[in-house]
Write an enzyme that holds these catalytic residues in place. Sequence first.
Site, PDB file in Angstrom:
ATOM      1  N   HIS A  28     -57.777-101.373 -53.770  1.00  0.00           N
ATOM      2  CA  HIS A  28     -58.604-102.942 -53.180  1.00  0.00           C
ATOM      3  C   HIS A  28     -58.149-104.361 -52.739  1.00  0.00           C
ATOM      4  CE1 HIS A  28     -62.979-102.820 -52.596  1.00  0.00           C
ATOM      5  NE2 HIS A  28     -63.668-103.620 -53.313  1.00  0.00           N
ATOM      6  N   ASN A  76     -67.174-109.055 -53.439  1.00  0.00           N
ATOM      7  CA  ASN A  76     -67.900-109.097 -52.814  1.00  0.00           C
ATOM      8  C   ASN A  76     -68.890-110.346 -52.581  1.00  0.00           C
ATOM      9  OD1 ASN A  76     -68.440-110.634 -56.035  1.00  0.00           O
ATOM     10  ND2 ASN A  76     -70.031-108.953 -56.391  1.00  0.00           N
ATOM     11  N   ASP A 101     -59.056-102.766 -47.377  1.00  0.00           N
ATOM     12  CA  ASP A 101     -58.509-101.746 -47.850  1.00  0.00           C
ATOM     13  C   ASP A 101     -59.914-101.213 -47.201  1.00  0.00           C
ATOM     14  OD1 ASP A 101     -60.253-103.565 -49.186  1.00  0.00           O
ATOM     15  OD2 ASP A 101     -60.623-101.058 -50.428  1.00  0.00           O
ATOM     16  N   ASN A 122     -68.300-104.081 -49.597  1.00  0.00           N
ATOM     17  CA  ASN A 122     -69.018-105.181 -50.022  1.00  0.00           C
ATOM     18  C   ASN A 122     -68.375-106.383 -50.251  1.00  0.00           C
ATOM     19  OD1 ASN A 122     -70.246-103.527 -51.970  1.00  0.00           O
ATOM     20  ND2 ASN A 122     -68.903-103.822 -53.702  1.00  0.00           N
TER      21      ASN A 122
END
Length: 200
Positions: A28, A76, A101, A122
């Site tokens: 991520h 997020n 990513d 997100n």
Amino acid sequence: MAQTTPNEAVELIVGLGNPGAEYEDTRHNAGVWFLEALARSCGASLQPEKKFHGLTAKIYLGGRDIRLLYPTTFMNRSGQAVAAIANFYRIPPQSILVAHDELDIPVGTARLKQGGGHGGHNGLRDIISRLGNNRDFLRLRIGVGHPGDSSKVVGYVLNKPSRQDDDKIRTVIDESVRLMPEVLDGSWAKAVQALHTFSA
């Protein structure tokens, strides 16, 4: 779409990820890996900037000054940082490039794109929301592959890639860094062609 030439010059490059040692080597954080590699290549280092909720730097590339941002708000809430710096410097969404990513393209590949949705990401979802639902920013999508089952996605992106996959991701990041001057100086189509035919 990716093949069109953006109308606005890039003024801000954002690398998405999660802060903290437990996340720094996870899939991520591929966007942050790119941002750090870009900063290193320009002799810059990212420094904390509280008012922008992240780490920032300024580089000179492609004939202009470019600001770099790593939001340290957790993925997020990435839009909080992006909106803060964009509002402060009056940077329009179409002058922002976000590196992140991407599950939907293979490891060792990357894609440039202008606009589009968030695809369930997100970080992109929050950026779109915080920019007043404007989706026109550019994206550098760094392939991390897909675990094959949507129920496994969260665990997959929050874990480290295999050594082989890590090497491939770092290699395509290096190629993306190499092509950044062309992205920034208006040679978008040329950079797209070169990156989209590259595979680590």
